[in-house]
Design a protein around this motif. Structure first.
Motif, PDB file in Angstrom:
ATOM      1  N   PRO A  88       0.834  -1.208   0.000  1.00  0.00           N
ATOM      2  CA  PRO A  88       0.000   0.000   0.000  1.00  0.00           C
ATOM      3  C   PRO A  88       0.865   1.253   0.000  1.00  0.00           C
ATOM      4  O   PRO A  88       2.083   1.190   0.199  1.00  0.00           O
ATOM      5  N   SER A  89       0.241   2.396  -0.218  1.00  0.00           N
ATOM      6  CA  SER A  89       0.998   3.669  -0.231  1.00  0.00           C
ATOM      7  C   SER A  89       1.611   3.947   1.135  1.00  0.00           C
ATOM      8  O   SER A  89       2.724   4.459   1.246  1.00  0.00           O
ATOM      9  N   ASN A  90       0.882   3.593   2.205  1.00  0.00           N
ATOM     10  CA  ASN A  90       1.417   3.722   3.561  1.00  0.00           C
ATOM     11  C   ASN A  90       2.129   2.420   3.906  1.00  0.00           C
ATOM     12  O   ASN A  90       1.507   1.386   4.110  1.00  0.00           O
ATOM     13  N   LYS A  91       3.455   2.457   3.981  1.00  0.00           N
ATOM     14  CA  LYS A  91       4.235   1.236   4.155  1.00  0.00           C
ATOM     15  C   LYS A  91       4.712   1.009   5.587  1.00  0.00           C
ATOM     16  O   LYS A  91       5.532   0.135   5.845  1.00  0.00           O
ATOM     17  N   PRO A 100       2.192 -19.632  28.581  1.00  0.00           N
ATOM     18  CA  PRO A 100       2.453 -18.221  28.920  1.00  0.00           C
ATOM     19  C   PRO A 100       2.315 -17.316  27.706  1.00  0.00           C
ATOM     20  O   PRO A 100       2.592 -17.719  26.575  1.00  0.00           O
ATOM     21  N   LYS A 101       1.892 -16.090  27.948  1.00  0.00           N
ATOM     22  CA  LYS A 101       1.788 -15.098  26.874  1.00  0.00           C
ATOM     23  C   LYS A 101       3.178 -14.523  26.616  1.00  0.00           C
ATOM     24  O   LYS A 101       3.733 -13.824  27.469  1.00  0.00           O
ATOM     25  N   VAL A 102       3.703 -14.823  25.448  1.00  0.00           N
ATOM     26  CA  VAL A 102       5.034 -14.312  25.090  1.00  0.00           C
ATOM     27  C   VAL A 102       4.940 -12.825  24.758  1.00  0.00           C
ATOM     28  O   VAL A 102       5.843 -12.051  25.058  1.00  0.00           O
ATOM     29  N   LEU A 103       3.855 -12.433  24.108  1.00  0.00           N
ATOM     30  CA  LEU A 103       3.552 -11.028  23.851  1.00  0.00           C
ATOM     31  C   LEU A 103       2.146 -10.757  24.360  1.00  0.00           C
ATOM     32  O   LEU A 103       1.235 -11.556  24.139  1.00  0.00           O
ATOM     33  N   ASN A 104       1.946  -9.611  25.009  1.00  0.00           N
ATOM     34  CA  ASN A 104       0.649  -9.333  25.626  1.00  0.00           C
ATOM     35  C   ASN A 104       0.223  -7.893  25.352  1.00  0.00           C
ATOM     36  O   ASN A 104       0.861  -6.934  25.819  1.00  0.00           O
ATOM     37  N   GLN A 105      -0.821  -7.747  24.530  1.00  0.00           N
ATOM     38  CA  GLN A 105      -1.424  -6.446  24.233  1.00  0.00           C
ATOM     39  C   GLN A 105      -0.395  -5.431  23.726  1.00  0.00           C
ATOM     40  O   GLN A 105      -0.284  -4.305  24.217  1.00  0.00           O
ATOM     41  N   ILE A 106       0.367  -5.864  22.714  1.00  0.00           N
ATOM     42  CA  ILE A 106       1.364  -4.976  22.112  1.00  0.00           C
ATOM     43  C   ILE A 106       0.702  -4.099  21.056  1.00  0.00           C
ATOM     44  O   ILE A 106       0.027  -4.606  20.150  1.00  0.00           O
ATOM     45  N   SER A 107       0.870  -2.800  21.178  1.00  0.00           N
ATOM     46  CA  SER A 107       0.431  -1.860  20.148  1.00  0.00           C
ATOM     47  C   SER A 107       1.618  -0.971  19.795  1.00  0.00           C
ATOM     48  O   SER A 107       2.260  -0.389  20.689  1.00  0.00           O
ATOM     49  N   LEU A 108       1.909  -0.887  18.505  1.00  0.00           N
ATOM     50  CA  LEU A 108       3.155  -0.234  18.086  1.00  0.00           C
ATOM     51  C   LEU A 108       3.066   0.163  16.618  1.00  0.00           C
ATOM     52  O   LEU A 108       2.429  -0.529  15.820  1.00  0.00           O
ATOM     53  N   THR A 109       3.683   1.276  16.277  1.00  0.00           N
ATOM     54  CA  THR A 109       3.836   1.672  14.879  1.00  0.00           C
ATOM     55  C   THR A 109       5.323   1.683  14.534  1.00  0.00           C
ATOM     56  O   THR A 109       6.129   2.321  15.233  1.00  0.00           O
ATOM     57  N   VAL A 110       5.687   0.935  13.488  1.00  0.00           N
ATOM     58  CA  VAL A 110       7.050   0.961  12.960  1.00  0.00           C
ATOM     59  C   VAL A 110       7.010   1.869  11.725  1.00  0.00           C
ATOM     60  O   VAL A 110       6.547   1.445  10.663  1.00  0.00           O
ATOM     61  N   PRO A 111       7.449   3.137  11.852  1.00  0.00           N
ATOM     62  CA  PRO A 111       7.303   4.078  10.732  1.00  0.00           C
ATOM     63  C   PRO A 111       8.162   3.671   9.531  1.00  0.00           C
ATOM     64  O   PRO A 111       9.251   3.115   9.692  1.00  0.00           O
ATOM     65  N   GLU A 112       7.633   3.920   8.344  1.00  0.00           N
ATOM     66  CA  GLU A 112       8.376   3.568   7.137  1.00  0.00           C
ATOM     67  C   GLU A 112       9.609   4.450   6.987  1.00  0.00           C
ATOM     68  O   GLU A 112       9.637   5.607   7.406  1.00  0.00           O
ATOM     69  N   ARG A 113      10.649   3.839   6.417  1.00  0.00           N
ATOM     70  CA  ARG A 113      11.918   4.509   6.132  1.00  0.00           C
ATOM     71  C   ARG A 113      12.568   5.094   7.384  1.00  0.00           C
ATOM     72  O   ARG A 113      13.279   6.091   7.323  1.00  0.00           O
ATOM     73  N   LYS A 114      12.293   4.479   8.525  1.00  0.00           N
ATOM     74  CA  LYS A 114      12.901   4.873   9.788  1.00  0.00           C
ATOM     75  C   LYS A 114      13.536   3.641  10.437  1.00  0.00           C
ATOM     76  O   LYS A 114      13.230   2.496  10.095  1.00  0.00           O
ATOM     77  N   LEU A 115      14.400   3.879  11.421  1.00  0.00           N
ATOM     78  CA  LEU A 115      15.052   2.808  12.165  1.00  0.00           C
ATOM     79  C   LEU A 115      14.387   2.677  13.532  1.00  0.00           C
ATOM     80  O   LEU A 115      14.370   3.617  14.318  1.00  0.00           O
TER      81      LEU A 115
END
Length: 729
Positions: A482-485, A502-517
């Motif tokens: 998509p245009s938003n990558k 066990p929950k290895v990940l629990n309620q993770i909310s995150l944005t990994v912005p495009e073209r960023k580190l």
């Protein structure tokens, strides 16, 4: 008491789902084993009682796990019920009466135990001064009967014939060869009779020589046909074997990565070796049995022309022989599954011994590992002894029946000669015919054994072929970004082994912005690698979403998505191949400029050029040994050569010295331009320049920000890196 429905567990860890499948069948429903596996959250270690309960309720049954005494089990517990057996297995108790307990063991079949024998296997805990065992009570609800039955496959071996179909021309040549050989064999008894009745009785030496020459020529012809037939069979069997194994490997490579988390290497290796039994059944034995039946009919008719009485004795003895062999078929099947389990365990152990030799020797663990292997050999020996015992009983009975039959036939033929009802030549011809009939009969018995072996192998292979592919055919999948990558993670929850793990990940909310580190940090076991694997599409989330822009990652073709991502994982693999092919993995044509750029950026070029064969040097298990740092640099060069839009580095530089890491990180800054990058690392030098840093702790995000922002907070991130920062307290 009606016979309880029984199913065999395909793998050692399938005992729980298989028990539930038997109980469902008892109540009138055939449930797919794969579905029960999925609902019981099966893992590499098997399944728990809670998992079986979840699967039972998923198919509309009411369940209750409890600890009961033996008396309660016999009198009060509704049957069939699942019980925990020897603390490592599940079986079904379907009846208890007259001092015996009747058990459906998915590993060994329907077994009857005395009360005392049963208690030894089942009673495990003491509660309020009473010995108790674990039991899962199951009862169907109306929802259970509303379910549709599994569509049972009645085709059996039929789909296997598609492997023979492409070789119709060679098969037709084989059929002609078999037919010619049968005709030649049919001539021999008449020549023998003529030799005695005409040549010897009339003392006609010329006729005797003529018959002997004819027999010699027929023998040469038969031998030539056998040679040609062997060559044709070799061609057919080799091609079919390659096709079967190739299809199996194709299927394996279509399966989702999560499938391999629950399968032992030895188990898969043993399934591949099982192909030999199927190939042997499809080629040699299947074609042989056609002409064995043909020869039985033809020589049976010829024998009837000589003596109906002898034919009757032969048929009666043959029927007794077949029944005697058939009696042992069920036991052979049980032993085959036991042997398969031990052989797969043996395969896994040998692979572990060879690949782990360095750690074994470092920890002086040689003797313990050897003992572990020897214990497996002892169990294999016991299974082989049981096999040998069955074979000996079967062979002794078969020889006795056959020899008795042959003696009776010889007596009848001899009496017929004495009474003038048969000539001496006819008697010799009859003996020859009996020999020719015994051969096909033995072939048919051998065919029964091989058909049973092939069927069992087919069931085990079918367990793999029935698995759903990673990408279901017919489902429309996207293959355009998509245009938003940017990568969006919303309320993500993940567990490796079902809802009770066990929950290895629990309620993770995150944005990994495009073209960023984006850097991900945290203590060991905080879920960093798992989060990366979910972003790569290795597993579907248990809850929540992973999106590319506003599009769910599951809606993309996973094969296509992997062309857009590149990753250096902690357990990255170096193939036994040249350095060039290890860097340019999957490339049809090698781009030398990209190869040099990748090697230079990963700071491995100087090392490669120091080798006599340069990029053509073979590395991996069968080649030049590499240090951990060199392996990591090869893996980094691999992802740089691929040049994807998304880059993932999971502890990609943890084995490098400070100088190498500094050079590579400076080189990677240029590679990162215009790409979306996710880095998992502990070292400050790797993460401090990231556009955002995600701090994970026990599967949850506890901090998010830049290096400066998080350092100023003096929280979780500060505590992780304070020793590297030398900030003190």
């Amino acid at each position: 008491m009606s016979r309880f429905p029984y199913f065999k567990q395909p793998d050692a860890m399938d005992c729980g789902p298989t028990c539930l499948r038997m109980i469902a069948k008892f109540y009138g429903k055939t449930i797919n084993l794969d579905y029960l596996r999925e609902q019981s959250h099966i893992s590499r270690e098997g399944v728990s009682l809670l998992g079986i309960s979840d699967a039972a309720e998923a198919i509309g049954m009411r369940s209750l796990g409890t600890k009961v005494t033996f008396e309660q089990l016999v009198k009060d517990v509704p049957k069939p019920s699942v019980v925990h057996w020897d603390q490592n297995h599940f079986v079904v108790v379907y009846e208890a009466r007259k001092g015996n307990v009747y058990v459906a063991d998915p590993a060994f079949g329907l077994v009857k135990y005395t009360d005392e024998e049963f208690k030894k296997h089942w009673l495990a805990t003491v509660k309020n001064g009473e010995l108790k065992g674990i039991c899962l009570l199951l009862q169907p609800t109306p929802a259970f009967y509303d379910r549709d039955d599994e569509k049972t496959d009645h085709s059996g071996f039929s789909f296997l014939w598609r492997y023979v179909r492409p070789h119709r021309r060679l098969v037709s040549q084989l059929l002609l060869g078999f037919l010619a050989a049968s005709i030649i064999q049919l001539i021999f008894p008449f020549l023998t009779q003529s030799l005695v009745d005409v040549g010897i009785n009339n003392q006609d030496v010329g006729f005797i020589y003529l018959v002997l020459v004819a027999q010699l020529m027929l023998f040469i012809g038969q031998t030539s046909i056998d040679f040609i037939r062997s060559w044709i069979l070799l061609h057919i069997s080799t091609r079919i074997n390659i096709s079967i194994i190739s299809d199996f490997l194709i299927k394996l490579m279509r399966l989702p990565i999560g499938f391999f988390d629950t399968k032992m290497i030895g188990d898969l290796m043993q399934r591949i070796q099982d192909h030999r039994r199927i190939e042997r059944f499809l080629t040699t034995q299947t074609l042989n049995i056609l002409f064995s039946v043909f020869n039985l009919l033809v020589f049976g008719i010829v024998l009837a022309l000589y003596s109906w009485k002898i034919l009757f004795v032969f048929l009666l003895g043959s029927a007794a022989y077949v029944v005697w062999v058939f009696v042992f078929m069920k036991k052979r099947r049980q032993l085959d599954y036991k042997k398969f389990s031990q052989l797969s365990e043996n395969q896994s152990m040998l692979i572990q011994l060879i690949t782990g030799m360095q750690e074994i020797k470092l920890n002086n663990y040689e003797k313990q590992k050897r003992w572990e292997w020897e214990r497996i050999q002892a169990r294999l020996f016991r299974v082989n002894v049981e096999n040998l015992t069955i074979d000996q009983y079967q062979q002794a009975g078969s020889v006795f029946i056959n020899q008795t039959k042959n003696i009776i036939i010889t007596v009848i033929a001899a009496m017929a000669v004495l009474n003038g009802d048969m000539t001496l030549g006819m008697m010799l011809a009859v003996q020859y015919i009996i020999g020719q009939l015994n051969g096909p009969l033995n072939e048919m018995i051998n065919f029964m054994h091989l058909a049973q072996d092939a069927k069992m192998s087919l069931e085990r292979l079918g367990e793999i072929h029935k698995q759903d592919d990673e990408e279901v055919k017919g489902k429309p999948l996207l293959n355009t970004l998509p245009s938003n990558k940017s990568l969006q993670v919303q309320d993500l929850v993940f567990q490796y082994e079902g809802p009770h793990s066990p929950k290895v990940l629990n309620q993770i909310s995150l944005t990994v912005p495009e073209r960023k580190l984006t850097a991900i940090v945290g203590t060991s076991g905080s879920g960093k690698t798992t989060l990366v694997k979910l972003l790569l599409g290795f597993y579907p989330p248990v809850q929540g979403k992973v999106r590319v822009g506003d599009t769910d990652l599951q809606n993309f073709s996973q094969q296509w998505w992997r062309t857009k991502v590149g990753a250096v994982m902690q357990d990255g693999f170096i193939f036994s191949d040249t350095i060039a092919n290890n860097i340019a993995v999957g490339a049809e044509r090698l781009d030398k400029e990209r190869l040099l750029f990748a090697a230079k950026t990963a700071n491995i070029l100087e090392f490669v050029e120091s080798l006599p064969l340069g990029f053509n040097t073979k590395i991996g298990q069968d080649g030049h040994g590499l240090s951990q740092g060199q392996k990591q640099r090869i893996l980094i060069a691999r992802v740089i050569y691929k040049d994807p839009e998304y880059l993932f580095f999971d502890e990609a530089t943890n084995a490098l010295d400070a100088n190498n890491e500094k050079v590579i990180m400076e080189n990677l800054d240029k590679v990162y331009e215009g790409k979306t990058v996710v880095v998992v690392a502990h070292r400050l030098s790797t993460v401090k320049h990231a556009d955002q840093i995600v701090v994970l702790d026990r599967g949850e995000i506890v901090e998010l920000g830049t290096h400066e922002e998080l350092t100023a907070k003096r929280g979780a991130y500060y505590n992780l890196v304070k020793n590297q920062l030398e900030l003190g307290n």
